[in-house]
Design an enzyme around this catalytic site. Structure first.
Site, PDB file in Angstrom:
ATOM      1  N   HIS A  52      57.238  73.793  67.890  1.00  0.00           N
ATOM      2  CA  HIS A  52      56.097  74.688  67.744  1.00  0.00           C
ATOM      3  C   HIS A  52      56.442  76.057  68.328  1.00  0.00           C
ATOM      4  CE1 HIS A  52      55.390  72.728  71.735  1.00  0.00           C
ATOM      5  NE2 HIS A  52      55.271  74.000  72.079  1.00  0.00           N
TER       6      HIS A  52
HETATM    7  C1  T46 Z   1      56.126  74.037  75.248  1.00  0.00           C
HETATM    8  C2  T46 Z   1      57.132  72.992  75.564  1.00  0.00           C
HETATM    9  C3  T46 Z   1      58.286  73.524  76.334  1.00  0.00           C
HETATM   10  C4  T46 Z   1      47.864  69.278  77.711  1.00  0.00           C
HETATM   11  O1  T46 Z   1      46.794  68.681  77.613  1.00  0.00           O
HETATM   12  N1  T46 Z   1      48.020  70.277  78.627  1.00  0.00           N
HETATM   13  C5  T46 Z   1      49.176  70.950  78.777  1.00  0.00           C
HETATM   14  O2  T46 Z   1      49.261  71.848  79.644  1.00  0.00           O
HETATM   15  C6  T46 Z   1      50.290  70.634  77.910  1.00  0.00           C
HETATM   16  C7  T46 Z   1      51.614  71.369  78.020  1.00  0.00           C
HETATM   17  C8  T46 Z   1      50.128  69.641  76.983  1.00  0.00           C
HETATM   18  N2  T46 Z   1      48.943  68.989  76.889  1.00  0.00           N
HETATM   19  C9  T46 Z   1      48.786  67.893  75.912  1.00  0.00           C
HETATM   20  C10 T46 Z   1      48.864  68.332  74.457  1.00  0.00           C
HETATM   21  C11 T46 Z   1      49.484  67.136  73.768  1.00  0.00           C
HETATM   22  O3  T46 Z   1      48.486  66.199  73.415  1.00  0.00           O
HETATM   23  O4  T46 Z   1      49.886  67.004  76.109  1.00  0.00           O
HETATM   24  C12 T46 Z   1      50.357  66.507  74.868  1.00  0.00           C
HETATM   25  C13 T46 Z   1      51.821  66.835  74.708  1.00  0.00           C
HETATM   26  O5  T46 Z   1      51.989  68.242  74.460  1.00  0.00           O
HETATM   27  P1  T46 Z   1      53.037  68.801  73.418  1.00  0.00           P
HETATM   28  O6  T46 Z   1      53.169  67.864  72.277  1.00  0.00           O
HETATM   29  O7  T46 Z   1      52.669  70.216  73.099  1.00  0.00           O
HETATM   30  O8  T46 Z   1      54.366  68.749  74.309  1.00  0.00           O
HETATM   31  P2  T46 Z   1      55.801  69.352  74.000  1.00  0.00           P
HETATM   32  O9  T46 Z   1      56.726  68.730  74.974  1.00  0.00           O
HETATM   33  O10 T46 Z   1      56.137  69.262  72.565  1.00  0.00           O
HETATM   34  O11 T46 Z   1      55.652  70.910  74.358  1.00  0.00           O
HETATM   35  C14 T46 Z   1      55.407  71.326  75.676  1.00  0.00           C
HETATM   36  C15 T46 Z   1      54.298  72.374  75.721  1.00  0.00           C
HETATM   37  O12 T46 Z   1      53.118  71.906  75.084  1.00  0.00           O
HETATM   38  C16 T46 Z   1      54.706  73.645  75.022  1.00  0.00           C
HETATM   39  O13 T46 Z   1      53.821  74.678  75.330  1.00  0.00           O
HETATM   40  O14 T46 Z   1      56.476  75.187  75.059  1.00  0.00           O
HETATM   41  O15 T46 Z   1      56.589  71.850  76.232  1.00  0.00           O
END
Ligand code: T46
Length: 135
Positions: A52
């Protein structure tokens, strides 16, 4: 110009071990007010994360233990590097696509974020991202 902007955090270690301090403000390493900190650990072996971009959010990612491979893409070029040092932060600007791969079993990826969590700030479709960044 490289997509990778590194921020150095000097190690304040002594004979007892190592320590890194993260500070924000003028002449400090972090160029934005930190509104959120999160960390990624226990990542499934062989699994990838990210895929993303963010419309506004800026972040610094620091691999405080282990390593992972970070791919950045600005809609024109794509580059990759290893995050493998607790003293090196990767500044990820807004409107940059990121992917993380090849997490080591012991990887702990610490992320300093300029904004609170907001799902509306994410662009999770690569074609949408390419269109928005190139318009
Ligand atoms: C990024 C990379 C480096 C939350 O509720 N609060 C939060 O602060 C974050 C970061 C995530 N979430 C929830 C949203 C999703 O349901 O946790 C779940 C996993 O998040 P996501 O799929 O976005 O995780 P990554 O590892 O793909 O990405 C993360 C960060 O979201 C993103 O901003 O830059 O790490």
């Amino acid at each position: 110009m490289s997509l990778f902007k590194w921020v150095e955090f000097p190690s304040l270690g002594d004979e007892r071990g190592s320590m890194v301090a993260v500070e924000m403000g003028q002449n400090k390493a972090v160029p934005f007010d930190i509104k959120r900190v999160y960390y990624i650990y226990n990542t499934e072996q062989g699994g990838s994360r990210g895929y993303h971009a963010h419309k506004q959010l800026k972040q610094i990612a620091i691999c405080v233990a282990g390593k992972c491979r970070m791919v950045l893409d600005d809609g024109t070029s794509r580059e990759e590097t290893w995050l493998d040092s607790p003293t090196k932060g990767l500044l990820i600007e807004n409107m940059v696509w990121r992917e993380m791969h090849d997490f080591s079993e012991d990887c702990v990826l610490l992320v300093l974020a300029s904004e609170h969590y907001d799902e509306a700030d994410y662009i999770r479709d690569h074609e949408d991202f390419r269109q928005q960044v190139n318009q």
